[in-house]
Design a protein around this motif. Structure first.
Motif, PDB file in Angstrom:
ATOM      1  N   PRO A 112       0.812  -1.229   0.000  1.00 20.55           N
ATOM      2  CA  PRO A 112       0.000   0.000   0.000  1.00 20.55           C
ATOM      3  C   PRO A 112       0.839   1.270   0.000  1.00 20.55           C
ATOM      4  N   ALA A 113       1.988   1.250   0.692  1.00 24.91           N
ATOM      5  CA  ALA A 113       2.825   2.452   0.766  1.00 24.91           C
ATOM      6  C   ALA A 113       3.332   2.842  -0.616  1.00 24.91           C
ATOM      7  N   CYS A 114       3.674   1.849  -1.441  1.00 24.40           N
ATOM      8  CA  CYS A 114       4.161   2.150  -2.781  1.00 24.40           C
ATOM      9  C   CYS A 114       3.052   2.755  -3.636  1.00 24.40           C
ATOM     10  N   THR A 115       1.833   2.232  -3.501  1.00 27.17           N
ATOM     11  CA  THR A 115       0.703   2.804  -4.244  1.00 27.17           C
ATOM     12  C   THR A 115       0.443   4.235  -3.790  1.00 27.17           C
ATOM     13  N   GLN A 116       0.554   4.492  -2.480  1.00 26.05           N
ATOM     14  CA  GLN A 116       0.363   5.854  -1.973  1.00 26.05           C
ATOM     15  C   GLN A 116       1.452   6.776  -2.529  1.00 26.05           C
ATOM     16  N   ASN A 117       2.707   6.313  -2.537  1.00 23.03           N
ATOM     17  CA  ASN A 117       3.796   7.123  -3.099  1.00 23.03           C
ATOM     18  C   ASN A 117       3.512   7.475  -4.558  1.00 23.03           C
ATOM     19  N   THR A 118       2.975   6.495  -5.302  1.00 25.25           N
ATOM     20  CA  THR A 118       2.700   6.691  -6.730  1.00 25.25           C
ATOM     21  C   THR A 118       1.606   7.726  -6.936  1.00 25.25           C
ATOM     22  N   ILE A 119       0.558   7.664  -6.130  1.00 25.01           N
ATOM     23  CA  ILE A 119      -0.538   8.637  -6.240  1.00 25.01           C
ATOM     24  C   ILE A 119      -0.051  10.034  -5.868  1.00 25.01           C
ATOM     25  N   GLU A 120       0.748  10.139  -4.814  1.00 24.34           N
ATOM     26  CA  GLU A 120       1.256  11.449  -4.427  1.00 24.34           C
ATOM     27  C   GLU A 120       2.148  12.032  -5.516  1.00 24.34           C
ATOM     28  N   LYS A 121       2.968  11.198  -6.143  1.00 24.62           N
ATOM     29  CA  LYS A 121       3.834  11.679  -7.222  1.00 24.62           C
ATOM     30  C   LYS A 121       3.007  12.102  -8.436  1.00 24.62           C
ATOM     31  N   LEU A 122       1.962  11.344  -8.727  1.00 22.66           N
ATOM     32  CA  LEU A 122       1.105  11.638  -9.871  1.00 22.66           C
ATOM     33  C   LEU A 122       0.340  12.942  -9.697  1.00 22.66           C
ATOM     34  N   THR A 123      -0.236  13.134  -8.513  1.00 25.17           N
ATOM     35  CA  THR A 123      -1.179  14.233  -8.296  1.00 25.17           C
ATOM     36  C   THR A 123      -0.567  15.486  -7.685  1.00 25.17           C
ATOM     37  N   GLY A 124       0.555  15.331  -6.978  1.00 24.44           N
ATOM     38  CA  GLY A 124       1.087  16.458  -6.225  1.00 24.44           C
ATOM     39  C   GLY A 124       0.272  16.761  -4.991  1.00 24.44           C
ATOM     40  N   LEU A 125      -0.660  15.871  -4.630  1.00 25.07           N
ATOM     41  CA  LEU A 125      -1.496  16.029  -3.438  1.00 25.07           C
ATOM     42  C   LEU A 125      -1.008  15.100  -2.348  1.00 25.07           C
ATOM     43  N   ARG A 126      -1.036  15.567  -1.126  1.00 24.56           N
ATOM     44  CA  ARG A 126      -0.639  14.725  -0.004  1.00 24.56           C
ATOM     45  C   ARG A 126      -1.808  13.813   0.373  1.00 24.56           C
ATOM     46  N   VAL A 127      -1.552  12.523   0.447  1.00 22.28           N
ATOM     47  CA  VAL A 127      -2.565  11.554   0.847  1.00 22.28           C
ATOM     48  C   VAL A 127      -2.559  11.478   2.372  1.00 22.28           C
ATOM     49  N   ASP A 128      -3.691  11.836   2.983  1.00 19.67           N
ATOM     50  CA  ASP A 128      -3.777  11.851   4.448  1.00 19.67           C
ATOM     51  C   ASP A 128      -3.976  10.449   5.021  1.00 19.67           C
ATOM     52  N   HIS A 129      -4.735   9.623   4.323  1.00 17.65           N
ATOM     53  CA  HIS A 129      -4.993   8.264   4.798  1.00 17.65           C
ATOM     54  C   HIS A 129      -5.079   7.312   3.615  1.00 17.65           C
ATOM     55  N   THR A 130      -4.691   6.075   3.864  1.00 18.48           N
ATOM     56  CA  THR A 130      -4.831   5.011   2.858  1.00 18.48           C
ATOM     57  C   THR A 130      -5.562   3.836   3.487  1.00 18.48           C
ATOM     58  N   ILE A 131      -6.560   3.327   2.768  1.00 18.05           N
ATOM     59  CA  ILE A 131      -7.369   2.208   3.239  1.00 18.05           C
ATOM     60  C   ILE A 131      -7.361   1.116   2.175  1.00 18.05           C
ATOM     61  N   VAL A 132      -7.035  -0.102   2.572  1.00 19.04           N
ATOM     62  CA  VAL A 132      -7.061  -1.244   1.663  1.00 19.04           C
ATOM     63  C   VAL A 132      -8.151  -2.203   2.138  1.00 19.04           C
TER      64      VAL A 132
END
Length: 526
Positions: free
Chosen positions: A178-198
């Motif tokens: 999940p951490a890698c997917t969160q890193n990818t989304i943050e890099k893509l969007t430039g938005l900070r992800v506050d929480h991740t739920i799987v």
């Protein structure tokens, strides 16, 4: 004398009787006080006992829920994360197809198979607490996956032009990354992800059972081969055309099915998944968003859920869920990242995607409403911001901003000229070169995640420059003919607050879905 003695004796007897009465009354009063204290002690004992039992029960529920929640290691998150906007919240929701913990019975396949992300969306909860939008990212989307942590503690190299769902499989573990997917989304969007739920198969199926089923609509009949294209025969009918309620394994089959509807693409499946999540939210809201109603749902969810460490306790999770109660169905929107087909894969369309991320960062809704929670009056003509193209004597400081300059024209020496302009204003020049193509009209400022403010400052030195977010960090200036024709133009005025300009691209907004939409509308692409 005799009469006097008789009177004295009689008086003594009266005194004795009065004394006896007083003593009797005192004893009775003492007895009543003792009984009252006894009853009070009994009442207090019962009350305390009930409170202890209630507290024990609440504690049991708390520890049961908290014990169910599994968290992933925050050490796997990137050190180069976007800054928090301190406005709305961004929550990454991943549907995992991991086959561990009994999920293989629902999803098929080996329990030792590598975990993958079957679906994913970024939920933006606006700062006003009354709007939300879920942005789906197709699993076949081509993008850059940043360095991610492996199980042995080492980090991978950046993967260029990789499929989005490959991020969840980095490390090849059964539970995914999940951490890698969160890193990818943050890099893509430039938005900070506050929480991740799987959420895995089992948790999803259980949640649909707890709410008593979810209403869906099938545009046509579906058979076993539609769920498993490898079947030699059509098989039995599994879904009839029309509206119906699904729960458990049947609901899971519905959201996973791709063939037999529309063009059989993942994009079409995303539309049906968006409709399903909208119906699920509608069902939960109709049951009432109270702790009593949410407890069974939370119990079902936490049994098959993995979250970030900051969301890893029952009180935080329930508090987060209760925080969504003010968002009505119509203001809960579903959209898909701007996309186009690139062969069999999905490519991201720019500058639409960059415009979308800017709108979310500014808390602009799909229909353009300012949902930042701030009260803003309209500017009068006298107080309106100056035009971004107007020159100004206001100083531009490039302190702390590193820039590379590229010549996007056929004019010789233009990159060096642009570099001197930047250095004259305190920018750090990291290099000059010729751009990949020399057909740029306007100057383009490329910037990495979280560097939009620096990019806007840089753009002030190049009138008419366009901002374009890139996936790689850093700022690049690609000079166009506008600069070549007028390289001495003065700096432009500072841009207005981005929240005044940002808007969701019309192509994305026009295709948005609300949670209260007809379950039969807009179900397929193709």
């Amino acid at each position: 004398m005799a009469g006097s003695r008789q009177q004295t004796a009689s008086a003594r007897r009266d005194d004795d009787r009065r004394g006896g009465t007083r003593r009797a009354n005192a004893r009775a009063a003492a007895s009543r006080r003792r009984k009252k204290r006894s009853r009070l002690r009994l009442t207090l004992a019962i009350t305390v006992s009930l409170l202890v039992l209630a507290a024990s029960g609440a504690g049991w529920v708390y520890f049961k829920l908290s014990g169910n929640i599994e968290t992933f290691d925050a050490d796997g998150l990137s050190d180069n994360r976007p800054e928090s906007t301190a406005k709305g919240q961004n929550v990454l929701v991943i549907g995992s197809d991991a086959r561990t913990s009994g999920n293989s019975a629902l999803g098929g396949g080996s329990k030792d198979d590598v975990g993958r992300s079957d679906t994913a969306f970024l939920l933006h909860v606006y700062a006003d607490g009354k709007h939300a939008v879920a942005v789906s990212v197709p699993r076949d989307t081509l993008l850059d996956i940043p360095p991610c942590k492996l199980p042995d503690g080492s980090w991978t190299e950046e993967q260029k032009n990789a499929m989005f769902n490959a991020a969840f499989s980095v490390g090849q573990t059964t539970k995914g990354n999940p951490a890698c997917t969160q890193n990818t989304i943050e890099k893509l969007t430039g938005l900070r992800v506050d929480h991740t739920i799987v959420v895995d198969f089992k948790g999803f199926a259980k949640m649909t059972e707890v709410v008593g089923g979810v209403e869906v609509c099938l545009p046509n009949d579906l058979y076993q081969r539609d769920l498993n294209p490898n079947r030699a025969t059509r098989g039995d009918l599994i879904f009839k055309q029309g509206i119906q309620k699904l729960s458990g394994a049947k609901a899971l089959d519905y959201v996973r099915i791709r063939h037999g509807i529309g063009d059989g693409s993942d994009i079409g499946r995303i539309k049906r998944q968006q409709a399903f999540v909208g119906s699920l939210i509608k069902q939960v809201k109709s049951d009432g968003l109270t702790p009593t109603k949410l407890l069974p749902l939370a119990t079902a969810a936490t049994e098959s859920m993995t979250v970030d460490a900051e969301l890893g306790t029952a009180d935080k999770l329930i508090s987060f869920m209760m925080g969504l109660k003010s968002i009505d169905l119509h203001n809960t929107k579903f959209i898909t990242i701007p996309w186009r087909y690139q062969g069999a894969r999905v490519a991201i369309v720019e500058p639409d995607a960059t415009q979308l991320w800017a709108a979310l960062k500014a808390d602009r809704t799909v229909d353009g409403t300012d949902a930042s929670g701030k009260s803003k009056g309209k500017k009068s003509k006298e107080t309106a911001e100056p035009s971004p193209s107007a020159t100004t004597s206001e100083a531009v400081s490039g302190e702390g901003i590193a820039v590379a300059v590229y010549n996007g024209t056929t004019v010789n020496g233009l990159a060096a000229r642009g570099g001197r302009v930047l250095m004259d204003h305190g920018f750090t020049l990291t290099g000059t070169a010729t751009a990949a193509t020399q057909d740029y009209g306007a100057t383009v400022i490329e910037y990495g995640p979280g560097e939009d403010a620096k990019a806007r400052t840089t753009a002030r030195l190049f009138p008419g420059a366009k901002l374009q977010q890139a996936t790689a960090p850093g700022i690049n200036v690609i000079l166009g003919t506008t600069f070549a024709n007028d390289p001495t133009a003065g700096p432009v005025a500072a841009s207005p607050d981005s929240s005044e300009e940002a808007s969701v691209p019309s192509a994305v907004a026009d295709d948005a879905r609300s949670a209260d939409d007809d379950p039969c509308s807009n179900l397929s692409y193709g």
